[in-house]
Design an enzyme around this catalytic site. Structure first.
Site, PDB file in Angstrom:
ATOM      1  N   ASN A   1      62.648  82.328  17.012  1.00  0.00           N
ATOM      2  CA  ASN A   1      63.388  81.659  18.329  1.00  0.00           C
ATOM      3  C   ASN A   1      64.830  82.063  18.618  1.00  0.00           C
ATOM      4  O   ASN A   1      65.314  82.396  19.694  1.00  0.00           O
ATOM      5  CB  ASN A   1      63.652  80.010  17.922  1.00  0.00           C
ATOM      6  CG  ASN A   1      64.372  79.245  18.786  1.00  0.00           C
ATOM      7  OD1 ASN A   1      65.395  79.352  18.882  1.00  0.00           O
ATOM      8  ND2 ASN A   1      63.585  78.381  19.554  1.00  0.00           N
TER       9      ASN A   1
ATOM     10  N   LYS B   1      71.479  79.964  21.616  1.00  0.00           N
ATOM     11  CA  LYS B   1      71.040  78.944  22.012  1.00  0.00           C
ATOM     12  C   LYS B   1      72.021  77.919  22.655  1.00  0.00           C
ATOM     13  O   LYS B   1      72.354  77.003  21.914  1.00  0.00           O
ATOM     14  CB  LYS B   1      70.262  78.143  20.512  1.00  0.00           C
ATOM     15  CG  LYS B   1      69.223  79.193  20.081  1.00  0.00           C
ATOM     16  CD  LYS B   1      68.248  79.788  21.118  1.00  0.00           C
ATOM     17  CE  LYS B   1      67.350  78.718  21.587  1.00  0.00           C
ATOM     18  NZ  LYS B   1      65.967  79.224  22.547  1.00  0.00           N
TER      19      LYS B   1
ATOM     20  N   ASP C   1      64.681  74.897  15.741  1.00  0.00           N
ATOM     21  CA  ASP C   1      63.068  74.920  16.280  1.00  0.00           C
ATOM     22  C   ASP C   1      62.141  75.116  15.088  1.00  0.00           C
ATOM     23  O   ASP C   1      60.830  75.795  15.535  1.00  0.00           O
ATOM     24  CB  ASP C   1      62.979  75.673  17.503  1.00  0.00           C
ATOM     25  CG  ASP C   1      63.793  75.037  18.697  1.00  0.00           C
ATOM     26  OD1 ASP C   1      64.274  73.825  18.425  1.00  0.00           O
ATOM     27  OD2 ASP C   1      63.659  75.410  19.888  1.00  0.00           O
TER      28      ASP C   1
END
Length: 259
Positions: A24, A58, A231
């Site tokens: 991720n 992110k 995640d």
């Protein structure tokens, strides 16, 4: 490394599908290089075209205390090392609303643009989004289904969207990991909260998508998802990647051979 036009045609013509995969977020240079090496080894063995995926920032985290990654400058340098070291294309993400200015700016890079459908958007929106890329002079566009919000708690992949998104006249990708996210709420040690997910359903969603006939699969993969900083509940374990891909290839080939 192939030009954008050559790579786009390779992905568009991939049989039975191509794979966008990786962790991720960039956790460290060493981790990213190790993951790229393992994933490339698997996809090369199976004959699947690979685009390595990871995020440098992110920016869409629920909590400001959540892990975000190394940032733009350092993150892009690490992804460049992956591209050079393993001779594979890479893809990363921009967390902004899908607006015309952003799409046009992305299109003008000349790179292949992968547009993810927002979870509150109808599939028909992707036709216009793809057209904005082309009108900006870039024919190399891919559209991605990442799930549609159903009620408060669930994202679902509606197989009808995979067919309706064909109206965008470009390759269609199914994101089989983000589509299984659950609302944030798990408290992290040291503060912050993290999203949950239904990792055990990734094979089910992936089987459905390849049976429908998508051009590509987007899948986040981690060697230790239980301890991933971001995640983890929706990242597929690296140790099970080859087995799952073998199953998906068999389904896709069977579907193509026996419609």
């Amino acid at each position: 490394m192939a030009s954008s036009a050559v790579l786009f045609n390779q992905l568009k013509g991939a049989e039975p599908f191509f794979l966008l995969a990786g962790p991720n977020v960039i956790e460290s240079e060493e981790h990213i290089l190790r993951m790229a090496n393992h994933i490339k080894g698997i996809t090369s063995k199976l004959g699947l075209p690979l685009v390595f995926k990871s995020s440098f920032d992110k920016a869409n985290r629920t909590s400001s205390k959540s892990f975000r990654g190394p940032g733009l400058e350092q993150g892009l340098k690490i992804l460049e090392k992956v591209k050079i070291a393993f001779d594979i294309p890479v893809v990363t993400d921009v967390h902004e609303c899908i607006q015309t200015d952003l799409l046009v700016a992305a299109a003008r890079t000349g790179k292949i643009i992968n547009i993810k459908k927002g979870q509150f958007c109808a599939s028909s929106v992707m036709v216009n989004s793809a057209e904005k890329i082309r009108l900006a002079g870039n024919p190399h566009v891919i559209v991605c289904e990442r799930g549609t919000m159903f009620g408060y708690n669930d994202l679902i992949v509606d197989p009808r969207n995979l067919e309706w998104m064909r109206e965008a006249s470009c390759p269609v990708v199914a994101d089989v990991t983000h589509s299984l996210q659950q609302p944030a709420g798990r408290k992290l040690e040291g503060g912050g909260i993290a999203s949950g997910g239904l990792r055990e359903l990734i094979p089910c969603i992936a089987r459905t998508c390849v049976a429908v006939g998508v051009d590509g699969i987007f899948m986040e993969v981690h060697d230790d998802p239980l301890n991933a900083p971001v995640d983890g509940p929706t990242q597929w374990p690296l140790r099970h990647l080859e087995e799952l891909l073998e199953e998906l290839i068999a389904i896709a080939v069977s579907t193509i051979t026996h419609p």
